[in-house]
Design a protein around this motif. Structure first.
Motif, PDB file in Angstrom:
ATOM      1  N   HIS A 115       0.894  -1.284   0.178  1.00  0.00           N
ATOM      2  CA  HIS A 115      -0.049  -0.039   0.158  1.00  0.00           C
ATOM      3  C   HIS A 115       0.762   1.384  -0.017  1.00  0.00           C
ATOM      4  O   HIS A 115       0.759   2.257  -0.949  1.00  0.00           O
ATOM      5  CB  HIS A 115      -0.940  -0.135   1.045  1.00  0.00           C
ATOM      6  N   GLU A 116       1.956   1.349   1.028  1.00  0.00           N
ATOM      7  CA  GLU A 116       2.630   2.518   1.219  1.00  0.00           C
ATOM      8  C   GLU A 116       3.513   2.557  -0.406  1.00  0.00           C
ATOM      9  O   GLU A 116       3.653   3.571  -0.987  1.00  0.00           O
ATOM     10  CB  GLU A 116       3.525   2.511   2.285  1.00  0.00           C
ATOM     11  N   HIS A 135       1.539   4.220  -2.945  1.00  0.00           N
ATOM     12  CA  HIS A 135       1.612   5.690  -2.649  1.00  0.00           C
ATOM     13  C   HIS A 135       2.863   6.412  -3.492  1.00  0.00           C
ATOM     14  O   HIS A 135       2.669   7.295  -4.399  1.00  0.00           O
ATOM     15  CB  HIS A 135       1.508   6.274  -1.267  1.00  0.00           C
ATOM     16  N   HIS A 137      -5.008   7.707  -2.774  1.00  0.00           N
ATOM     17  CA  HIS A 137      -6.218   6.813  -1.733  1.00  0.00           C
ATOM     18  C   HIS A 137      -7.355   6.663  -2.837  1.00  0.00           C
ATOM     19  O   HIS A 137      -7.721   7.437  -3.440  1.00  0.00           O
ATOM     20  CB  HIS A 137      -6.534   7.382  -0.772  1.00  0.00           C
ATOM     21  N   ASN A 174      -7.987   3.724   2.181  1.00  0.00           N
ATOM     22  CA  ASN A 174      -7.598   4.414   3.565  1.00  0.00           C
ATOM     23  C   ASN A 174      -8.456   3.989   4.329  1.00  0.00           C
ATOM     24  O   ASN A 174      -9.596   4.132   4.400  1.00  0.00           O
ATOM     25  CB  ASN A 174      -7.372   6.013   3.568  1.00  0.00           C
ATOM     26  N   SER A 204      -0.854   8.758   4.299  1.00  0.00           N
ATOM     27  CA  SER A 204      -0.728   7.661   5.501  1.00  0.00           C
ATOM     28  C   SER A 204      -2.051   6.689   5.501  1.00  0.00           C
ATOM     29  O   SER A 204      -3.016   6.880   5.084  1.00  0.00           O
ATOM     30  CB  SER A 204      -0.904   8.233   6.803  1.00  0.00           C
ATOM     31  N   LEU A 205      -1.652   5.607   5.982  1.00  0.00           N
ATOM     32  CA  LEU A 205      -2.460   4.300   6.057  1.00  0.00           C
ATOM     33  C   LEU A 205      -3.190   4.312   7.442  1.00  0.00           C
ATOM     34  O   LEU A 205      -2.154   4.199   8.420  1.00  0.00           O
ATOM     35  CB  LEU A 205      -1.696   3.067   5.683  1.00  0.00           C
TER      36      LEU A 205
HETATM   37 ZN   LIG Z   1      -2.617   5.094   2.372  1.00  0.00          ZN
END
Ligand SMILES: [Zn+2]
Length: 216
Positions: A149-150, A153, A161, A169, A211-212
């Motif tokens: 996931h990161e 990004h 997202h 998210n 951010s997650l």
């Molecule tokens: Zn995220």
């Protein structure tokens, strides 16, 4: 969050390795800094998950484990590469590292990108492990999905997202279940964008942070 099962079936087809067939191979090298000292058996699962998710979108992932202390005297040459889309830096941090980073106490990680340089993402191992612990989920597998996931990004750019699946998210119980089943993945349009951005000459996005968050 309760109506995404049907869509998952479509992603299983559109996001399959066959979707990337016939396209030139794209390789990235993750520069991994394991400050949290994640055990090797868990890292192995993490690498397998990341390889599968990115393999589905036609991206081959290689790894370079980079030095985490000044006493280390040798490391892969790739660790000296200029950070960027093809050499993203991933830091695995402990809870202390997460607090030092100043993020919310529930964040599992966050990504930073600024132009074509200084690309990195932080993932908080202690928090991932805690989330995996109740109910029982494999922490290495979950770490792989958070890392994917990161990294997503970094590759997709700012504002990446979406409302569902891997780049959602605030993962819910359903996303965690999909992760454990191996069906949490990129959407087809995300896969296309990732490959486009990795082509020579593609312009990366501007500075941003994403951010997650943990399950809602
Ligand atoms: Zn995220």
């Amino acid at each position: 969050m309760q109506t995404r099962i049907g869509l998952a079936l479509a992603w299983l087809v559109a996001g399959s390795p066959a979707a990337a067939q016939g396209q030139p191979p794209v390789t990235i090298t993750i520069l991994l800094y394991n400050y949290a000292q994640v055990p090797e058996p868990e890292l192995l699962k993490t690498r397998q998950v990341v390889a599968r998710i990115y393999g589905q979108v036609g991206v081959t992932v290689e790894w370079a484990e980079c030095p985490i202390s000044p006493w280390e005297t040798s490391w892969p040459a790739a660790c000296s590469a200029t950070r960027g889309l093809k050499y993203p830096e991933i830091r695995l941090l402990s809870e202390a590292g997460a607090r030092y980073a100043g993020v919310g106490r529930d964040a599992l990680g966050f990504a930073l990108h600024s132009g074509s340089r200084g690309v990195l993402a932080n993932v908080f191992w202690d928090r991932v492990r805690r989330l995996a612990g109740a109910p029982q989920r494999d922490p290495g597998v979950l770490l792989g999905h958070v890392l994917a996931h990161e990294l997503g990004h970094l590759l997709l750019g700012p504002g990446s997202h979406c409302s569902s699946n891997l780049m959602r998210n605030g993962w819910g119980t359903r996303e965690l279940e999909w992760a454990m089943r191996g069906s949490l993945r990129f959407l087809p349009e995300e896969a296309e964008q990732i490959r486009f951005r990795l082509l020579p000459g593609s312009a990366p996005g501007g500075a941003a942070v994403a951010s997650l968050s943990p399950p809602e």
